[in-house]
Design an enzyme around this catalytic site. Structure first.
Site, PDB file in Angstrom:
ATOM      1  N   ASP A  35     -10.890   2.741   3.684  1.00  0.00           N
ATOM      2  CA  ASP A  35     -11.302   1.354   3.419  1.00  0.00           C
ATOM      3  C   ASP A  35     -12.808   1.216   3.227  1.00  0.00           C
ATOM      4  OD1 ASP A  35      -9.179  -0.440   3.183  1.00  0.00           O
ATOM      5  OD2 ASP A  35      -8.806  -0.445   5.346  1.00  0.00           O
ATOM      6  N   GLN A  95      -4.840  -1.475   9.424  1.00  0.00           N
ATOM      7  CA  GLN A  95      -4.639  -2.796   8.817  1.00  0.00           C
ATOM      8  C   GLN A  95      -5.215  -3.886   9.726  1.00  0.00           C
ATOM      9  OE1 GLN A  95      -3.298  -3.384   5.682  1.00  0.00           O
ATOM     10  NE2 GLN A  95      -3.969  -5.473   6.059  1.00  0.00           N
ATOM     11  N   LYS A 144       0.849  -1.204   0.000  1.00  0.00           N
ATOM     12  CA  LYS A 144       0.000   0.000   0.000  1.00  0.00           C
ATOM     13  C   LYS A 144       0.878   1.245   0.000  1.00  0.00           C
ATOM     14  CE  LYS A 144      -3.830  -2.409   2.131  1.00  0.00           C
ATOM     15  NZ  LYS A 144      -4.568  -2.798   3.327  1.00  0.00           N
TER      16      LYS A 144
END
Ligand code: NAP
Length: 283
Positions: A119, A96, A52
């Site tokens: 997200d 995460q 990422k």
């Protein structure tokens, strides 16, 4: 023989567009920023985070990396999220997953400002998606819609069958397909006659985490098949679809790797960019 949907190539072209748009924002005086929070030493998470951050660099998005040890308290992570919510240099925040067992994942995700929810996991964004309103949608399903559209096939009126009902893939994908006027069926581990239902699909998306579960006898000839599965087996990375068999009868199919995977990170960057553009304007 099915045409392969090249997720890598499609992701690259979207990334080029993201880079162009971040450069425009930079000319206006704003550097787009994504905060990446990781807790603990999960090796898979480390790889995802590294990928990422690398993707950010390539598109002109500045990444801010925060690492906590396994022993950190949930309150420490929550405090950081609160500070990042207030920080004008940060347009997107991601935590995460998975988090260590002593942390409440949902509570921490809710702490992220919905405007910075890269997200798309915050209940406000999930709710807006459900209502068909503009939102930061979950990245993997958003990427899947782009992959389907890349075939040039019209989604409206097609029967889409999704196998898997997780909050991060199956359910949000159902909402996005509905928004695109597909007729949607969701299957899960308690569904009876799954093969017959799958066989009625014009679009079949599989997100269950069972290597090569979907064989040729699940698939209607000419269907578009999207394989979300990423299963590490002794023979290497496998999807949820038996590619060799299914690619002989589908019209389009995503490979694993190189299908859905590259799109997920790209959509994360796109959500971050869109959040920045909302604040600083889009040309
Ligand atoms: P998950 O949270 O474990 O959910 C799995 C879903 O599949 C559940 O709804 C479960 O049903 C259903 N299921 C499991 N076994 C089944 C079976 N034999 N028949 C029918 N349904 C079954 O998984 P996830 O997070 O959605 O991930 C699914 C897969 O996609 C994994 O391989 C994951 O690594 C991969 N993935 C890839 C990406 C990417 O970017 N490429 C992103 C996310 C996930 P119940 O609800 O009834 O338990």
């Amino acid at each position: 023989m099915a045409e392969i949907i090249d997720g890598k190539k499609i992701a690259e072209s979207i990334k080029e567009d993201i880079a162009r748009r971040t450069a425009i924002l930079e000319q206006k005086g704003h550097k787009t920023g994504l905060a990446v929070i990781m807790v603990g030493e999960n090796p898979a998470s480390k790889i995802y985070v590294r990928n990422k951050i690398a993707a950010c660099e390539r598109t002109g998005i500045k990444s801010f990396s925060y690492e906590f040890p396994d022993t950190a308290q949930e309150s420490e992570v929550a405090e950081l999220i609160s500070a990042l919510n207030e920080d004008d240099n940060i347009d997107g925040i991601l935590v995460q997953l998975p988090l260590p067992k002593h942390m409440n994942e949902r509570r921490l995700l809710e702490q992220i400002s919905p405007e910075k929810d890269a997200d798309g996991f915050h209940t406000q964004n999930a709710g807006r998606l459900f209502l068909g309103e503009e939102c930061s949608a979950a990245c993997t399903p958003s990427g899947i819609i782009e992959l389907i559209k890349s075939t040039g096939e019209i989604i409206a009126g097609k029967h889409a069958v999704i196998i898997g009902r997780s909050n991060i893939v199956g359910k949000p994908l159902a909402m996005l397909l509905l928004q695109n006027n597909a007729t949607v069926t969701i299957c899960h581990s308690k569904t009876l006659n799954i093969k017959d239902i799958a066989k009625a699909a014009d679009i079949l998306a599989v997100a269950i985490g069972v290597p090569e579960f979907v064989t040729a006898d699940f698939v209607k000839p000419g269907a578009i098949v999207i394989d979300v599965g990423m299963n590490r087996t002794q023979e290497g990375l496998k999807g949820d679809v038996k590619f060799d068999e299914v690619s002989k009868i589908a019209s389009y199919i995503t490979p694993v790797p190189g299908g859905v995977g590259p799109m997920t990170i790209t959509m994360l960057l796109l959500n971050t960019l869109k959040a920045a553009e909302k604040k600083f304007g889009r040309d």
